[in-house]
Design a protein around this motif. Structure first.
Motif, PDB file in Angstrom:
ATOM      1  N   LYS C   5      33.440  28.483  32.042  1.00  0.00           N
ATOM      2  CA  LYS C   5      33.664  29.158  33.031  1.00  0.00           C
ATOM      3  C   LYS C   5      33.874  28.455  34.428  1.00  0.00           C
ATOM      4  O   LYS C   5      33.347  27.304  34.408  1.00  0.00           O
ATOM      5  CB  LYS C   5      32.413  30.170  33.148  1.00  0.00           C
ATOM      6  CG  LYS C   5      32.253  30.839  31.937  1.00  0.00           C
ATOM      7  CD  LYS C   5      32.858  32.339  32.007  1.00  0.00           C
ATOM      8  CE  LYS C   5      32.420  33.237  30.650  1.00  0.00           C
ATOM      9  NZ  LYS C   5      33.397  34.497  30.632  1.00  0.00           N
ATOM     10  N   THR C   7      33.351  28.369  38.746  1.00  0.00           N
ATOM     11  CA  THR C   7      32.825  29.019  39.878  1.00  0.00           C
ATOM     12  C   THR C   7      33.354  28.073  40.901  1.00  0.00           C
ATOM     13  O   THR C   7      33.223  26.932  41.152  1.00  0.00           O
ATOM     14  CB  THR C   7      31.402  29.015  39.767  1.00  0.00           C
ATOM     15  OG1 THR C   7      30.893  30.086  38.885  1.00  0.00           O
ATOM     16  CG2 THR C   7      30.827  29.533  41.188  1.00  0.00           C
ATOM     17  N   ILE C  25      24.027  29.571  44.419  1.00  0.00           N
ATOM     18  CA  ILE C  25      24.849  30.019  43.538  1.00  0.00           C
ATOM     19  C   ILE C  25      25.406  28.897  42.705  1.00  0.00           C
ATOM     20  O   ILE C  25      25.524  28.873  41.653  1.00  0.00           O
ATOM     21  CB  ILE C  25      25.838  30.761  44.195  1.00  0.00           C
ATOM     22  CG1 ILE C  25      25.411  31.894  44.733  1.00  0.00           C
ATOM     23  CG2 ILE C  25      27.109  31.397  43.290  1.00  0.00           C
ATOM     24  CD1 ILE C  25      26.290  32.711  45.792  1.00  0.00           C
ATOM     25  N   GLY C  28      23.000  27.285  40.343  1.00  0.00           N
ATOM     26  CA  GLY C  28      22.757  28.149  39.035  1.00  0.00           C
ATOM     27  C   GLY C  28      24.060  28.138  38.344  1.00  0.00           C
ATOM     28  O   GLY C  28      23.811  28.148  37.290  1.00  0.00           O
ATOM     29  N   ALA C  29      25.026  28.224  38.826  1.00  0.00           N
ATOM     30  CA  ALA C  29      26.278  28.228  37.856  1.00  0.00           C
ATOM     31  C   ALA C  29      26.510  26.854  37.055  1.00  0.00           C
ATOM     32  O   ALA C  29      26.701  27.024  35.924  1.00  0.00           O
ATOM     33  CB  ALA C  29      27.543  28.417  38.803  1.00  0.00           C
ATOM     34  N   TYR C  32      24.219  27.191  34.182  1.00  0.00           N
ATOM     35  CA  TYR C  32      24.820  27.893  33.007  1.00  0.00           C
ATOM     36  C   TYR C  32      26.102  27.273  32.930  1.00  0.00           C
ATOM     37  O   TYR C  32      26.989  27.996  32.176  1.00  0.00           O
ATOM     38  CB  TYR C  32      25.160  29.328  33.706  1.00  0.00           C
ATOM     39  CG  TYR C  32      23.681  30.096  33.650  1.00  0.00           C
ATOM     40  CD1 TYR C  32      23.114  30.658  32.563  1.00  0.00           C
ATOM     41  CD2 TYR C  32      22.754  29.889  34.865  1.00  0.00           C
ATOM     42  CE1 TYR C  32      21.773  31.335  32.439  1.00  0.00           C
ATOM     43  CE2 TYR C  32      21.587  30.664  34.882  1.00  0.00           C
ATOM     44  CZ  TYR C  32      21.251  31.305  33.751  1.00  0.00           C
ATOM     45  OH  TYR C  32      19.896  31.991  33.658  1.00  0.00           O
ATOM     46  N   HIS C  34      28.901  26.270  34.082  1.00  0.00           N
ATOM     47  CA  HIS C  34      30.106  26.413  34.676  1.00  0.00           C
ATOM     48  C   HIS C  34      30.537  25.125  35.347  1.00  0.00           C
ATOM     49  O   HIS C  34      29.901  24.394  35.609  1.00  0.00           O
ATOM     50  CB  HIS C  34      29.885  27.411  35.925  1.00  0.00           C
ATOM     51  CG  HIS C  34      29.765  28.911  35.642  1.00  0.00           C
ATOM     52  ND1 HIS C  34      30.327  30.044  36.544  1.00  0.00           N
ATOM     53  CD2 HIS C  34      29.162  29.472  34.576  1.00  0.00           C
ATOM     54  CE1 HIS C  34      30.144  30.967  35.923  1.00  0.00           C
ATOM     55  NE2 HIS C  34      29.560  30.883  34.626  1.00  0.00           N
ATOM     56  N   LEU C 147      43.390  25.989  45.566  1.00  0.00           N
ATOM     57  CA  LEU C 147      44.091  26.931  44.738  1.00  0.00           C
ATOM     58  C   LEU C 147      44.226  26.543  43.188  1.00  0.00           C
ATOM     59  O   LEU C 147      43.924  27.622  42.339  1.00  0.00           O
ATOM     60  CB  LEU C 147      45.429  27.119  45.282  1.00  0.00           C
ATOM     61  CG  LEU C 147      45.303  28.069  46.707  1.00  0.00           C
ATOM     62  CD1 LEU C 147      46.642  28.096  47.263  1.00  0.00           C
ATOM     63  CD2 LEU C 147      45.062  29.557  46.550  1.00  0.00           C
ATOM     64  N   ALA C 150      40.798  27.432  41.749  1.00  0.00           N
ATOM     65  CA  ALA C 150      40.507  28.967  42.101  1.00  0.00           C
ATOM     66  C   ALA C 150      41.049  29.707  41.269  1.00  0.00           C
ATOM     67  O   ALA C 150      40.679  30.888  40.542  1.00  0.00           O
ATOM     68  CB  ALA C 150      40.624  29.322  43.631  1.00  0.00           C
ATOM     69  N   GLU C 151      42.376  29.584  40.976  1.00  0.00           N
ATOM     70  CA  GLU C 151      43.313  30.547  40.096  1.00  0.00           C
ATOM     71  C   GLU C 151      42.948  30.764  38.910  1.00  0.00           C
ATOM     72  O   GLU C 151      43.358  31.437  37.963  1.00  0.00           O
ATOM     73  CB  GLU C 151      44.824  30.102  40.497  1.00  0.00           C
ATOM     74  CG  GLU C 151      45.354  28.935  39.578  1.00  0.00           C
ATOM     75  CD  GLU C 151      46.830  28.649  39.663  1.00  0.00           C
ATOM     76  OE1 GLU C 151      47.399  29.148  40.877  1.00  0.00           O
ATOM     77  OE2 GLU C 151      47.093  27.620  38.979  1.00  0.00           O
ATOM     78  N   GLU C 152      41.879  29.803  38.321  1.00  0.00           N
ATOM     79  CA  GLU C 152      41.629  29.785  36.792  1.00  0.00           C
ATOM     80  C   GLU C 152      40.393  29.962  36.997  1.00  0.00           C
ATOM     81  O   GLU C 152      39.479  30.151  35.846  1.00  0.00           O
ATOM     82  CB  GLU C 152      41.687  28.409  36.190  1.00  0.00           C
ATOM     83  CG  GLU C 152      43.119  27.538  36.130  1.00  0.00           C
ATOM     84  CD  GLU C 152      44.163  28.412  35.458  1.00  0.00           C
ATOM     85  OE1 GLU C 152      43.712  29.278  34.834  1.00  0.00           O
ATOM     86  OE2 GLU C 152      45.442  28.133  35.832  1.00  0.00           O
ATOM     87  N   ASN C 154      36.396  32.326  37.352  1.00  0.00           N
ATOM     88  CA  ASN C 154      35.694  33.345  37.090  1.00  0.00           C
ATOM     89  C   ASN C 154      35.114  33.812  38.288  1.00  0.00           C
ATOM     90  O   ASN C 154      35.208  35.151  38.710  1.00  0.00           O
ATOM     91  CB  ASN C 154      34.972  33.147  35.877  1.00  0.00           C
ATOM     92  CG  ASN C 154      35.480  32.680  34.662  1.00  0.00           C
ATOM     93  OD1 ASN C 154      35.732  31.405  34.621  1.00  0.00           O
ATOM     94  ND2 ASN C 154      35.485  33.758  33.931  1.00  0.00           N
ATOM     95  N   VAL C 155      34.398  33.095  39.151  1.00  0.00           N
ATOM     96  CA  VAL C 155      33.628  33.359  40.217  1.00  0.00           C
ATOM     97  C   VAL C 155      34.147  32.828  41.257  1.00  0.00           C
ATOM     98  O   VAL C 155      34.126  31.471  41.671  1.00  0.00           O
ATOM     99  CB  VAL C 155      32.197  33.189  40.227  1.00  0.00           C
ATOM    100  CG1 VAL C 155      31.414  33.585  41.275  1.00  0.00           C
ATOM    101  CG2 VAL C 155      31.497  33.891  38.836  1.00  0.00           C
ATOM    102  N   ASN C 156      34.901  33.388  42.372  1.00  0.00           N
ATOM    103  CA  ASN C 156      35.592  32.804  43.583  1.00  0.00           C
ATOM    104  C   ASN C 156      35.015  33.427  44.877  1.00  0.00           C
ATOM    105  O   ASN C 156      34.931  34.691  44.977  1.00  0.00           O
ATOM    106  CB  ASN C 156      37.043  33.136  43.480  1.00  0.00           C
ATOM    107  CG  ASN C 156      37.785  32.148  42.897  1.00  0.00           C
ATOM    108  OD1 ASN C 156      37.544  30.989  42.732  1.00  0.00           O
ATOM    109  ND2 ASN C 156      38.831  32.938  41.977  1.00  0.00           N
ATOM    110  N   LEU C 157      34.580  32.811  45.564  1.00  0.00           N
ATOM    111  CA  LEU C 157      33.782  33.225  46.617  1.00  0.00           C
ATOM    112  C   LEU C 157      34.069  32.543  48.065  1.00  0.00           C
ATOM    113  O   LEU C 157      34.312  31.342  48.075  1.00  0.00           O
ATOM    114  CB  LEU C 157      32.113  33.051  46.580  1.00  0.00           C
ATOM    115  CG  LEU C 157      31.498  33.840  45.502  1.00  0.00           C
ATOM    116  CD1 LEU C 157      30.131  33.833  45.010  1.00  0.00           C
ATOM    117  CD2 LEU C 157      31.731  35.469  45.425  1.00  0.00           C
TER     118      LEU C 157
END
Lengths: 159, 159, 159
Positions: C5, C7, C25, C28-29, C32, C34, C147, C150-152, C154-157
């Motif tokens: 995943k 982020t 965040i 944390g990611a 997990y 990411h 980009l 980000a384009e792949e 799961n979580v984009n902020l």
């Protein structure tokens, strides 16, 4: 999968620097062949105002909002170090020096690249902004249209 | 794929207008049958405070935070044009005129639509906020729970 | 699907509390499993400044920016209740009391966990920030690299 990637940005902020970031990302994504939407809501709508006064009928509160809010991309303040307007001047000065595009040019470039610019109709209603006061080439829609774009999106941002 | 679409919003901001945007998007997404979570952290927790004083034991700093932070959705300021509290009054006035829902009603509507409202336990600990001071019907969790929701999400926003 | 995943966080804000949220965040990611990127742009770059003065050649405006912007994570203000610097002191005090990690430690932890920290080269150019003034271990890139991540994602902020 051959579908185009999608970038959907909510522009909520009325700050010059945040709007710049939104349009730089949007223009970048369009250059990489994403389908790009900027959904402009609340203070973000100021980036779409024409910079001259447009005579339209308004109630008292709506007139006050219209007076207090910046007229167009070139008149917006900074989110940080605004210093009563000195910050934006400094930023624009260094941008010119470094050949960076000012915000109105970034908006124009987005339109040329086919970025979909949407004005939030609920906000327009609330702040008393009318279509005549906004730049040409916008679409007009609400949260349902935003969600339809965003739920299929790859890059979703709230700026 | 028959799974429900997911919208997961971090509400970090304590501004009335930004919280409104968060709840309008959340309620819209819930109406379109998304599984929606608002994870409220830092100043965003103020939107979940009860508007009356709740007598709980606190340390000195925690009491100061409690005093300085707005008590509940109806008492939050604007991110822009706050004008020492005049801005929120104007916004509420035009909202009433246009039959737009005020923030406390948007929060209630979210709860009725089954939007999962989560209070960040790390922030509660930090700012000394206790469950008794927050509205009913919240879940309590940390960043791990947020990530579990967001990593499967279609629309992820930080507001 | 066995891919990790992803982020990807744009850190635009120069506020201590928002940067904290970004790094909590991110950490944390990473925990997990990411693949995590923080792309730091505009005022967010201040979180990556070294806290001592680094003697580099600069033009006048660039010197002014350098003087006016906070030097490093520990010197940033709050987005809310900053109270001319009292807010950050209070926050740091309660954080210490609750054994929460201060921002410079969160940045260090992110580096140890393999979070990719990227400094936006366009902003560095604009604000006149040079690599010598930033902490070690950063990557340097522009919106295209963002980009691509980000384009792949799961979580984009956007924070």
């Amino acid at each position: 999968m051959t579908a185009k990637k999608k970038t959907t940005i909510i522009l909520f902020s009325g700050d010059y620097d945040k709007a710049m970031a939104a349009f730089i990302i949007a223009n970048g994504a369009a250059a990489y062949d994403h389908e790009v939407t900027i959904f402009s809501t609340f203070w973000g709508l100021n980036a779409f105002r024409k910079d001259q006064h447009v005579p339209v009928k308004k109630g008292f509160l709506e007139k006050m909002f219209a007076k207090m809010m910046p007229r167009g991309a070139d008149n917006m303040g900074l989110s940080n170090m605004n210093f009563a307007g000195m910050g934006p001047k400094m930023i624009k000065h260094v941008m010119k020096k470094h050949n960076a595009m000012p915000l109105p040019d970034l908006v124009e470039m987005a339109q040329e690249q086919g970025v979909k610019l949407v004005a939030c109709t609920m906000t327009m209603d609330l702040l008393g902004l009318q279509k005549e006061e906004l730049i040409d080439g916008l679409e007009y829609a609400g949260v349902a249209a935003y969600l339809a774009d965003a739920e299929e999106g790859n890059v979703n941002l709230f700026i």
